[in-house]
Design an enzyme around this catalytic site. Structure first.
Site, short mmCIF file in Angstrom:
data_model
loop_
_atom_site.label_atom_id
_atom_site.label_comp_id
_atom_site.label_asym_id
_atom_site.label_seq_id
_atom_site.Cartn_x
_atom_site.Cartn_y
_atom_site.Cartn_z
N CYS A 261 0.83 -1.21 0.00
CA CYS A 261 0.00 0.00 0.00
C CYS A 261 0.87 1.26 0.00
O CYS A 261 0.48 2.29 -0.55
CB CYS A 261 -0.95 -0.01 1.19
SG CYS A 261 -0.13 -0.26 2.78
N HIS B 110 -1.42 0.85 7.69
CA HIS B 110 -1.90 0.95 6.31
C HIS B 110 -1.63 2.37 5.79
O HIS B 110 -1.76 3.36 6.53
CB HIS B 110 -3.39 0.63 6.25
CG HIS B 110 -3.93 0.62 4.86
ND1 HIS B 110 -3.44 -0.19 3.86
CD2 HIS B 110 -4.94 1.35 4.29
CE1 HIS B 110 -4.11 0.04 2.74
NE2 HIS B 110 -5.02 0.96 2.97
#
Length: 1027
Positions: free
Chosen positions: A109, A361
Site C-alpha cells: 500500500c 496501512h
C-alpha cells in the site's frame, strides 16, 4: 411375521432396526425353504415410500425413500443467479470521470500511495510520456507488451492509470522489477528517496537534456551548510542539493515551527568543534542551513518514525501537526530571486494509519491539478471528497481513544491538523500516440474478458434451467409402483445428480455386486428402488452400469445369510449339549478333535459365522471364503492336530476322541474342518523325523561324554597351567580362544540343546600383520601338551599357537600381575606390539567415551558400610543361577592377582597394612563348593545404580546422587578405587569413571540423621545457599 415387519415399516425405524426387521423370518424358515417373498423381505422391496414433509432427512435403510436426497433445491421456482457463481464483469469497469486504483499485492500500500502522488504530478507524467521507447512504438498488438526498464514500467503504468477502462490495475510487474517483497512492509520514506534516485539515474540515459534533468527540475532545491568560526568570524558555506526536507515534529505543533527548527543555528563546541582554516585549529562555531532555491514540487517529510534508544526499535510519533493549504516559503529563503515564486499550494497528504512503525496501512489524499477536487486513494478504492476540500477527519478518528480525541487541537480556516500525516507535497502553481495504442490494447483485452464472463454466465444459466426441467420431469417418475418392474440406483449417485456443484458422472453399480454377480443384500440401504422408466432415462442420458433390476435379487446370498443367522441363534444351545456329550467315556468308533479346538470351538464358530456373514461382501473377482483375508487367517477348527505335511499329528496327548453325534454338530459350524477317524494312521514322515531326532540326540550325548572324559580337567577348570608359575618339566604350552572353550563347555553340559563344536578359530587372535595381540588375561586359554594333542585330534584347528619358555628372570609387562617370565610366540611372527597397543588404546577410549552407561553408588558412613557385603541382591535371573549351579568350581587364580594357584585367598594390603576399602568388593567370593564366580555385578542392599555419560561433570553426578540418597552435594565425599573425586567441573571420563564402576559415597553421621525420611532441606542447601 409380516405384521411385525409392517409395524417396523410404519414407524420408519432407524437403519439398524430396518436391517434386523428384514431378517426376522429366518427364525422359522430353513435355507432350503426360502421363497420369493422371503427374498423380497430381505431386500425390503415392500417398505412404504416416504412422502415429502414426513422425513427431515433421507431414510438410509429404506430403498423406497426418495426424500431428502437433494431434490428440494429443484422442485420450486429458482432464481437464475443461483445457476452460476460469476460476478458481473461490469463491476470491474471504471466509471466515467473517476480515477483508476491500484491493487494491493499484500503489503504494497505504501508503493501505491507514492505512485498515485507521482501520477498526479502533471509535469512528471508529461515528461515520462516523452521518453523514447522504441519497444513500445514497434510493439505488435497480437502479443502482450512487457516493459523492461523502470522508466518503461512507470510510463506504461501512468498511461493505464490515465486511460484504462478497468476500475483498478495490477502494479505487480513494476513491483517485481523493483525487487520488492510483497509480503513485507518497507520504510515508506526510504522507498521514496530510493525510487526517485533510481528514476533519476534511468532518465539520465535519455538523449533529450530536458528529460535527463526532469527529476531535478521537479523535485530538486538548493541549500548550503553555513559555518561561522566564533574566534575569527570566518564563514564558510558547503552547497548541497535536496529532493525533500526532513522535518522533526517532536515538540512542535505546526509546520512553521518544524521548518524554523530545521533552519536554526547549531552550536559546534566540545568534541564537536569546527576546524577553522584561518585559525588552523579547532574552534567553537555555529552552523545553520540556508535555503537558496526551492523546487516546483516541494516534498516535506514529517519524521514520524524515529529510533527509540530505550527499546532499540523504531516507534511512531502520534504528535498532531497543523499545516496550511497555502505555504509561503519566502520567509525562509535567503537571496531570493525576483522571478522565483515562494508560495505553494498543498497538493497531496500521505497518511499512515496505525500505532506501530512496523505495521499499519498507507493511503494518499491527492488534489486533481485540473479540477481542484480532492480524492482519497486507498489501493483499489477511490473516494472523491465533497466541496473540493481536503477531509482528514475520518482518518484521524481511526484507532483513537475518546480521551485523545478530546485533546485534538482546533484548526483555523485554511489549515489542517493530523497525527498520521508523514509526508506533505506542495506545488507552485498530453500523451503520445504509441502509449495510447498500448492502453487501447489493454482495454480491448478487458472488453474481451467482460464478454467472456457474460457468455459463461449465460451458459451456466442455460445449463441450470435445463437441469431444472430434467429434475422436475424425472423426479416424478422415480418412485416405483407396486406390480411394476424396477431397478436399483446408488443413493450417492442420485445425490450427486441433484447437486449442481459437481459434474454428473456415469452410474457405477459395480461395488454393489455380490460374489454371484447380483445385488448384495447389505447394499440395499445404500441404493434406491426406482421405476424402470426412470432408470431407462437416466442410463440413456448418463450411461454406466451394471444395471440391477428385479431379477438381480440374489437367492444364494439370502440362503447363506439365513444359514448363518440360524446357526448364531442355536450356538449357545449346541455349546451346552456338546460340553455334556464330550464328558462321556468313548471307546471304539468316533472322530479325533484337537483339544485346543475343543476348548475354543464356540469362539471359533462365532468368528467363522461372522466371516461367512461378510464373505459375500468380497467382489466377484474373489471366490467365497478364499480371499486374501481368509488365507492370512490360519487358525481354523481342528487344524491343531494337522502336522506340517497335512496328515494326522503324532502327538496323541493333543487330541481327543469324540462321538459321531458331537462331530455332526461341529461339522455344521465347520464344514471344511479336517476329519480324522481312529483308523487314520499318524503321519509317517513326522514319525521318521522324530526317530531321527532321537538318534541324533543319542549321538550328541555319546560325543559329549567322550570329549568330557578326554578333557576332564579343561571342563572342570582343574590343574590349569599358568604363566605366573611356569610348570616344571614343560617347555611349551598351547593357546586356544576363550570363546571356543566356553562354547565347548555349553555343548558338554547340554548336548541335546547345544550344537557341537567342530573348529578352533585361532586366527581370531591374530592381527592383520599375522602377529599375536592378546594376553592371557583377555581372550585366550592355555592348554597342556597332552590336551593339545586331544584337541588337535577332535577338532579342526585353523592356526596352531604355542608358547615356548625361552629364558627365566626377564621382566615382561604382558601380564598385569608383572611376574618375571618371558615367552615368545611362534606363529607367523612374534607378539605384534603395534596392534596390541592400538587394541588397548581403543579399549581405553571406549571406556572414556560412553553414553547412557550404568555405575553404582555405595553409601558409607564414617568408614563403616551401611550394608554388609555378604548379602548381595539377587539380580541374576533364574536361568543364570541354574547355570551357575551346574558349572563345577572355577579357580580364579590365573585372573585375580589376589588369589594363589592353589585357590587360597590372599588379600591385597595397602601401605598402612589395612585392607583396601575400594578393593574389598572385588575380592568377595563364595567358598569353592561347586558354585562358580558370576561375572554379573551383584548389587548390594542400599547400593543404587545411576545412568551417566562420560561427558557429564562431577557436579551433575552429585545432583543425581542428591535425588537418589537425599544428601546435599557439599556433604558428598566421593571416591573410586581409593582416589578422591573433588573437581566438580571435571568430566566423569577424565576422572576415570567407566561403565560398571563402583563409587563410594561417604556421608557424616549428622547428615544421615538430618535427611532420614525427608529431603526438604536439600533444595534449600543446593539452590538457596551458595556453598
Amino acid at each position: 411375521m409380516s405384521d411385525r415387519f409392517s409395524s417396523h415399516r410404519r414407524t420408519m425405524a432407524p437403519r439398524i432396526q430396518l436391517e434386523k426387521a428384514a431378517w426376522l423370518w429366518v427364525q422359522t424358515v430353513r435355507p432350503e425353504e426360502i421363497r420369493l417373498e422371503h427374498i423380497e423381505l430381505a431386500y425390503r422391496i415392500n417398505l412404504q415410500a416416504c412422502k415429502r414433509g414426513t422425513c427431515r432427512r433421507n431414510c438410509k435403510g429404506n430403498p423406497n425413500c426418495l426424500v431428502g436426497i437433494g431434490e428440494q433445491a429443484w422442485l420450486g421456482e429458482i432464481d437464475e443467479n443461483t445457476f452460476h457463481n460469476i460476478d458481473d464483469p461490469n463491476s470491474e469497469r471504471r466509471d466515467k470521470n473517476t480515477f483508476v486504483g491500484l491493487t494491493n499485492l499484500g503489503a504494497t500500500c505504501y508503493v501505491n500511495t507514492f505512485l498515485q502522488v507521482w501520477f498526479h504530478n502533471l509535469e512528471l507524467r508529461r515528461s515520462l510520456y516523452q521518453c523514447h521507447n522504441s519497444r513500445a512504438e514497434e510493439h505488435n498488438s497480437e502479443s502482450e507488451y512487457v516493459p523492461q526498464s523502470i522508466c518503461e514500467h512507470l510510463q506504461y503504468l501512468f498511461a493505464l492509470l490515465q486511460n484504462s477502462n478497468r476500475k483498478y490495475i495490477d502494479p505487480s510487474s513494476l513491483v517485481k522489477a523493483l525487487g520488492l517483497d510483497t509480503g513485507q512492509q518497507q520504510d515508506a520514506q526510504e522507498f521514496s528517496k530510493l525510487f526517485l534516485s533510481l528514476l533519476e539515474d534511468t532518465l539520465t540515459k535519455q538523449k533529450s537534456p530536458n528529460l535527463q534533468n526532469v527529476i531535478q527540475q521537479q523535485f530538486c532545491g538548493q541549500f548550503s551548510y553555513a559555518t561561522m568560526c566564533n574566534q575569527c568570524g570566518r564563514s564558510s558555506a558547503l552547497p548541497s542539493r535536496f529532493y525533500e526536507l526532513e522535518l522533526n515534529i517532536q515538540g512542535h505543533k505546526n509546520l512553521t515551527e518544524c521548518v524554523t527548527e530545521f533552519l536554526e543555528e547549531e552550536k559546534l563546541d566540545g568534541e564537536n568543534r569546527y576546524f577553522c582554516e584561518s585559525c588552523q585549529s579547532k574552534q567553537n562555531a555555529t552552523r545553520r542551513i540556508r535555503l537558496h532555491s526551492l523546487p516546483p514540487t516541494l516534498n516535506l517529510q514529517l519524521m514520524r518514525f524515529v529510533f527509540d534508544r530505550q527499546t532499540g526499535h523504531k516507534k511512531k510519533l502520534n504528535t498532531f501537526i497543523s499545516f496550511p493549504e497555502q505555504l509561503d516559503m519566502g520567509l525562509f529563503l535567503e537571496g531570493q530571486q525576483q522571478d522565483q515564486t515562494s508560495v505553494y499550494e498543498l497538493s497531496a497528504v500521505l497518511i499512515h494509519r496505525g500505532i506501530s512503525a512496523y505495521s499499519g496501512h498507507y493511503i494518499a489524499h491527492v488534489k486533481d491539478a485540473r479540477t481542484g477536487d480532492w480524492y482519497k486513494f486507498n489501493d483499489e478504492e477511490i473516494e472523491k471528497m465533497e466541496g473540493k476540500k481536503l477531509q482528514l477527519g475520518i482518518e484521524e478518528d481511526i484507532a483513537e481513544t475518546v480521551k485523545s480525541q478530546a485533546r485534538k487541537p482546533k484548526c483555523s480556516k485554511g489549515y489542517h491538523c493530523s497525527r498520521n500525516a508523514y509526508m506533505l507535497v506542495y506545488k507552485v502553481q498530453e500523451e503520445p500516440t504509441f502509449l495510447q495504442r498500448l492502453v487501447d490494447q489493454d482495454n480491448h483485452k478487458f472488453e474481451e474478458w467482460c464478454s467472456e464472463m457474460v457468455d459463461m454466465r449465460k451458459l451456466s444459466v442455460d445449463k441450470g434451467k435445463a437441469k431444472h426441467e430434467e429434475v422436475k420431469e424425472l423426479y416424478e417418475l422415480l418412485p416405483a409402483k407396486d406390480g411394476e418392474r424396477y431397478e436399483f440406483i446408488p443413493t450417492n449417485w442420485l445425490k450427486k445428480w441433484l447437486d449442481d456443484s459437481t459434474a454428473t458422472k456415469e452410474i457405477d453399480s459395480s461395488s454393489f455386486l455380490c460374489a454371484h454377480g447380483k445385488l448384495h443384500p447389505d447394499k440395499v440401504g445404500d441404493s434406491k428402488r426406482v421405476s424402470l422408466k426412470a432408470a431407462d432415462l437416466l442410463y440413456e442420458r448418463y450411461g454406466g452400469g451394471p444395471r440391477l433390476d428385479d431379477l438381480s435379487l440374489c437367492r444364494e446370498c439370502v440362503s447363506q445369510r439365513c444359514r448363518v443367522l440360524r446357526l448364531k441363534n442355536q450356538l449357545n444351545e449346541d455349546y451346552k449339549e456338546i460340553s455334556s456329550l464330550v464328558k462321556r467315556t468313548l471307546s471304539g468308533e468316533g472322530y479325533w478333535v484337537g483339544k485346543a479346538s475343543l476348548r475354543s470351538w464356540r469362539q471359533l464358530a462365532l468368528d467363522q459365522l461372522e466371516e461367512d456373514d461378510h464373505e459375500t461382501k468380497l467382489s466377484s473377482s474373489q471366490t467365497n471364503g478364499k480371499g486374501p483375508a481368509n488365507e492370512a487367517k490360519q487358525e481354523t477348527f481342528n487344524e491343531d492336530i494337522v502336522c506340517s505335511h497335512g496328515a494326522l499329528s503324532i502327538l496323541e496327548t493333543e487330541r481327543k476322541l469324540v462321538s459321531a453325534e458331537v462331530w455332526t454338530k461341529l461339522r455344521e459350524y465347520f464344514p471344511k474342518a479336517p476329519e480324522f477317524t481312529p483308523t487314520h494312521e499318524a503321519c509317517q514322515q513326522c514319525l521318521a523325523l522324530e526317530q531321527e531326532v532321537k538318534d541324533n540326540e543319542a549321538v550328541s550325548k555319546m560325543m559329549a561324554l567322550d570329549q568330557k572324559n578326554q578333557l576332564l580337567n579343561l571342563f572342570n577348570e582343574k590343574n590349569r597351567p599358568t604363566l605366573t608359575k611356569w610348570p616344571q618339566g614343560i617347555d611349551v604350552l598351547y593357546v586356544v580362544p576363550l570363546f571356543f572353550v566356553e562354547e565347548w563347555r555349553k555343548f558338554i553340559r547340554r548336548p541335546t540343546k547345544s550344537s557341537p563344536v567342530s573348529n578352533v578359530g585361532n586366527t581370531l587372535l591374530l592381527c592383520p600383520h599375522g602377529g599375536f595381540m592378546f594376553t592371557y588375561e583377555s581372550l585366550i586359554t592355555l592348554l597342556w601338551p597332552s590336551e593339545w594333542e586331544v584337541v588337535s585330534r577332535l577338532f579342526i584347528v585353523d592356526q596352531p599357537i604355542s608358547i615356548h619358555l625361552s629364558c627365566v628372570n626377564v621382566a615382561t609387562h604382558l601380564i598385569h600381575a608383572c611376574v618375571c617370565v618371558s615367552w615368545c610366540v611362534f606363529v607367523c611372527s612374534d607378539l605384534c606390539w603395534e596392534c596390541r597397543e592400538s587394541y588397548l588404546f581403543q579399549q581405553q577410549k571406549d571406556l572414556r567415551e560412553y553414553t547412557q552407561a550404568t555405575i553404582y553408588i555405595r553409601k558409607v558412613i564414617e568408614d563403616k558400610r551401611v550394608v554388609k557385603e555378604a548379602a548381595p541382591e539377587l539380580t541374576a535371573s533364574s536361568s543364570e543361577a541354574e547355570e551357575e549351579r551346574e558349572e563345577p568350581p572355577k579357580v580364579e587364580g590365573l585372573k585375580d592377582p589376589y588369589f594363589c594357584q592353589d585357590g587360597t585367598k590372599r588379600l591385597k594390603l595397602s601401605n598402612d597394612g589395612e585392607e583396601s576399602a575400594a578393593a574389598e568388593p572385588e575380592t568377595y567370593m563364595s567358598k569353592l563348593d561347586g558354585i562358580r564366580r558370576s561375572t554379573r555385578h551383584r548389587k548390594l542392599r542400599g547400593e543404587k545404580a545411576l545412568i551417566v555419560s562420560a561427558n557429564q561433570t562431577l557436579k551433575e553426578l552429585k545432583i543425581q546422587i542428591m535425588h537418589a540418597f537425599s544428601v546435599a552435594p557439599f556433604d558428598q565425599n566421593l571416591s573410586i578405587d581409593g582416589k578422591i573425586l573433588s573437581d566438580d567441573a571435571a568430566t566423569l571420563g577424565s576422572l576415570g569413571v567407566i561403565p560398571e564402576s563402583i563409587i563410594c559415597l561417604k556421608v557424616p553421621d549428622y547428615v544421615c540423621l538430618m535427611f532420614k525420611g525427608s529431603c526438604l532441606l536439600v533444595d534449600y542447601f543446593v539452590f538457596g545457599h551458595a556453598h
